[in-house]
Design a protein around this motif. Structure first.
Motif, short mmCIF file in Angstrom:
data_model
loop_
_atom_site.label_atom_id
_atom_site.label_comp_id
_atom_site.label_asym_id
_atom_site.label_seq_id
_atom_site.Cartn_x
_atom_site.Cartn_y
_atom_site.Cartn_z
N ARG A 26 -3.67 5.89 3.20
CA ARG A 26 -3.90 7.05 2.34
C ARG A 26 -2.70 7.19 1.41
O ARG A 26 -1.55 7.19 1.88
CB ARG A 26 -4.07 8.33 3.17
CG ARG A 26 -5.33 8.36 4.02
CD ARG A 26 -5.33 9.57 4.95
NE ARG A 26 -6.52 9.59 5.78
CZ ARG A 26 -7.57 10.38 5.58
NH1 ARG A 26 -7.56 11.24 4.57
NH2 ARG A 26 -8.61 10.34 6.39
N THR A 27 -2.95 7.30 0.13
CA THR A 27 -1.87 7.40 -0.85
C THR A 27 -2.21 8.49 -1.86
O THR A 27 -3.28 9.10 -1.82
CB THR A 27 -1.68 6.07 -1.59
OG1 THR A 27 -2.85 5.82 -2.39
CG2 THR A 27 -1.49 4.92 -0.61
N ALA A 28 -1.29 8.73 -2.79
CA ALA A 28 -1.54 9.72 -3.82
C ALA A 28 -2.73 9.31 -4.69
O ALA A 28 -3.53 10.14 -5.12
CB ALA A 28 -0.31 9.91 -4.69
N THR A 29 -2.87 8.00 -4.93
CA THR A 29 -4.00 7.52 -5.72
C THR A 29 -5.29 7.58 -4.94
O THR A 29 -6.36 7.87 -5.49
CB THR A 29 -3.74 6.07 -6.18
OG1 THR A 29 -2.51 6.02 -6.90
CG2 THR A 29 -4.87 5.57 -7.07
N TYR A 30 -5.20 7.33 -3.64
CA TYR A 30 -6.38 7.34 -2.76
C TYR A 30 -6.13 8.31 -1.62
O TYR A 30 -5.81 7.91 -0.50
CB TYR A 30 -6.65 5.94 -2.21
CG TYR A 30 -6.87 4.88 -3.26
CD1 TYR A 30 -8.11 4.71 -3.86
CD2 TYR A 30 -5.83 4.04 -3.66
CE1 TYR A 30 -8.32 3.74 -4.82
CE2 TYR A 30 -6.02 3.07 -4.63
CZ TYR A 30 -7.27 2.92 -5.20
OH TYR A 30 -7.47 1.96 -6.17
N GLY A 53 -8.05 10.03 0.19
CA GLY A 53 -8.95 9.83 1.33
C GLY A 53 -8.78 8.51 2.02
O GLY A 53 -9.37 8.27 3.07
N GLY A 54 -7.97 7.64 1.44
CA GLY A 54 -7.71 6.34 2.03
C GLY A 54 -8.61 5.25 1.49
O GLY A 54 -9.73 5.49 1.05
N THR A 55 -8.09 4.03 1.51
CA THR A 55 -8.86 2.86 1.12
C THR A 55 -8.21 1.64 1.77
O THR A 55 -7.09 1.72 2.28
CB THR A 55 -8.89 2.68 -0.41
OG1 THR A 55 -9.84 1.67 -0.76
CG2 THR A 55 -7.53 2.28 -0.96
N TYR A 56 -8.94 0.53 1.78
CA TYR A 56 -8.37 -0.72 2.29
C TYR A 56 -7.62 -1.42 1.15
O TYR A 56 -8.18 -1.66 0.08
CB TYR A 56 -9.47 -1.64 2.84
CG TYR A 56 -10.10 -1.10 4.09
CD1 TYR A 56 -9.54 -1.30 5.34
CD2 TYR A 56 -11.31 -0.39 4.04
CE1 TYR A 56 -10.12 -0.81 6.50
CE2 TYR A 56 -11.90 0.12 5.17
CZ TYR A 56 -11.29 -0.09 6.40
OH TYR A 56 -11.89 0.42 7.54
N TRP A 57 -6.36 -1.72 1.42
CA TRP A 57 -5.56 -2.52 0.51
C TRP A 57 -5.64 -3.96 1.02
O TRP A 57 -5.47 -4.20 2.23
CB TRP A 57 -4.12 -2.05 0.49
CG TRP A 57 -3.98 -0.64 -0.04
CD1 TRP A 57 -4.34 0.52 0.56
CD2 TRP A 57 -3.44 -0.27 -1.32
NE1 TRP A 57 -4.05 1.60 -0.22
CE2 TRP A 57 -3.50 1.15 -1.40
CE3 TRP A 57 -2.90 -0.98 -2.38
CZ2 TRP A 57 -3.05 1.86 -2.51
CZ3 TRP A 57 -2.45 -0.27 -3.49
CH2 TRP A 57 -2.53 1.12 -3.56
N VAL A 58 -5.92 -4.90 0.13
CA VAL A 58 -6.22 -6.27 0.55
C VAL A 58 -5.39 -7.27 -0.23
O VAL A 58 -5.21 -7.13 -1.44
CB VAL A 58 -7.72 -6.58 0.36
CG1 VAL A 58 -8.05 -8.00 0.83
CG2 VAL A 58 -8.59 -5.55 1.09
N THR A 59 -4.94 -8.29 0.50
CA THR A 59 -4.28 -9.44 -0.13
C THR A 59 -5.02 -10.70 0.29
O THR A 59 -5.27 -10.91 1.48
CB THR A 59 -2.81 -9.57 0.30
OG1 THR A 59 -2.09 -8.40 -0.09
CG2 THR A 59 -2.16 -10.77 -0.33
N LEU A 60 -5.39 -11.51 -0.69
CA LEU A 60 -6.01 -12.82 -0.44
C LEU A 60 -5.05 -13.89 -0.96
O LEU A 60 -4.62 -13.82 -2.12
CB LEU A 60 -7.35 -12.95 -1.14
CG LEU A 60 -8.46 -11.97 -0.74
CD1 LEU A 60 -9.72 -12.24 -1.57
CD2 LEU A 60 -8.77 -12.08 0.74
N ALA A 83 0.82 -1.21 0.00
CA ALA A 83 0.00 0.00 0.00
C ALA A 83 0.86 1.26 0.00
O ALA A 83 0.56 2.22 -0.71
CB ALA A 83 -0.92 -0.01 1.22
N ARG A 84 1.92 1.24 0.78
CA ARG A 84 2.78 2.43 0.86
C ARG A 84 3.48 2.70 -0.47
O ARG A 84 3.89 3.83 -0.74
CB ARG A 84 3.79 2.27 2.00
CG ARG A 84 3.16 2.40 3.38
CD ARG A 84 4.21 2.49 4.46
NE ARG A 84 4.91 1.23 4.66
CZ ARG A 84 4.53 0.28 5.51
NH1 ARG A 84 3.42 0.44 6.24
NH2 ARG A 84 5.24 -0.83 5.65
N GLN A 85 3.63 1.67 -1.29
CA GLN A 85 4.18 1.86 -2.63
C GLN A 85 3.12 2.36 -3.61
O GLN A 85 3.43 2.70 -4.76
CB GLN A 85 4.77 0.54 -3.15
CG GLN A 85 5.97 0.05 -2.34
CD GLN A 85 6.43 -1.34 -2.75
OE1 GLN A 85 5.90 -1.92 -3.70
NE2 GLN A 85 7.40 -1.87 -2.04
#
Length: 284
Positions: free
Chosen positions: A268-272, A274-281, A214-216
């Motif tokens: 929270r990133t440049a793309t998001y 406002g923030g979003t949940y980054w998920v790995t399954l 996410a930080r990337q």
């Protein structure tokens, strides 16, 4: 404001009662009235709350829930109203100014999945409200049933009131652990009941790996180091943890898949902004 006051007094005197006896004419007296130039844009809190109250009244008449006031959104709106007033123009993004999503993210910690903005210029708050309600796209923001929070900014420069109305839809703020539980439940429930149920597995370090991704600010399934036995790795983003993408079905419908591990990280990133949940399954 001095001009308006002088004009008002002149009007009242012109329509006053006629004198009983005309006085003798006097020598004309001419005095230059010093113009009071405002030091700069001034916040008008009364106008802000008048506009907010009128908006909620309109929503009530339309059968919609009232908006909740958010100080962060109000600060974002005030900053933009100040900028418009300083440049003397209406715009959703002035030269050198951040876009709406960035402005909101910089001022509020709310989790929002959508936002909107109205801008207006008028002499008074009620005139601004009337103009906004008469404009279909602005009225749509005011009466949008999805919006549940808002913050308004009103800045006065002399006779002109600059208005900015920022709206948003606030979603629940979940911890990483709770988000992972919700995602796992949603995935397990998608499994065909005629197939063997999936088992939820905990993999140490999966959340941390997801946070690094996410930080990337980019989805990278190949960057996730799977545990032995992994068959599929899926990475995605969503502001709603319990909403999983349709691509998950490929793994869920594979009879050889017996379990799933979840890693989630809100970032929270440049793309998001406002923030979003980054998920790995990870499916095993």
């Amino acid at each position: 404001m001095l001009w308006a006051l002088i004009a008002s007094l002149a009007f009242a005197l012109a329509h006053g009662p006629a004198p009983v006896k005309s006085p003798a004419p006097k020598k004309p007296s001419l005095v230059r009235v010093a113009q009071q130039i405002p030091d700069g844009p001034a916040l008008d809190a009364a106008a802000e709350h008048e506009l907010f109250d009128q908006t909620n009244q309109a929503r009530a008449q339309a059968g919609l829930a009232a908006l909740s006031w958010d100080d962060g959104l109000a600060n974002a709106a005030r900053d933009h109203a100040q900028a418009m007033a300083a440049q003397g123009q209406l715009s959703h993004q002035l030269p050198g100014e951040s876009a709406l999503a960035q402005r909101i993210a910089a001022n509020t910690a709310l989790h929002l999945d959508r936002a909107g903005e109205n801008v207006a210029q008028a002499a008074e708050a009620d005139r601004a409200q009337s103009s906004l309600m008469a404009s279909p796209p602005h009225r749509q923001n005011l009466l949008n049933p999805s919006f549940n929070v808002a913050g308004f900014g009103a800045v006065r420069v002399g006779e002109i009131l600059y208005v900015v109305e920022d709206f948003g839809h606030q979603v629940e703020n979940y911890s990483a652990e709770r988000a992972e539980q919700m995602i796992a439940s949603a995935v397990l429930n998608l499994r065909d009941k005629r197939m063997a149920p999936l088992a939820a597995r905990t993999v140490p370090g999966l959340r941390e790996a997801t946070c690094r991704m996410a930080r990337q600010d980019r989805l990278d399934a190949q960057g996730i180091q799977p545990s032995p036995g992994a068959r599929f790795i899926l990475t995605y983003t969503n502001v709603q943890p319990d909403a999983v993408p349709g691509s998950v079905r490929r793994a869920i419908e594979d009879a050889s898949v017996q379990g799933v591990s979840v890693g989630a990280c809100f970032e929270r990133t440049a793309t998001y902004p406002g923030g979003t949940y980054w998920v790995t399954l990870v499916f095993y």
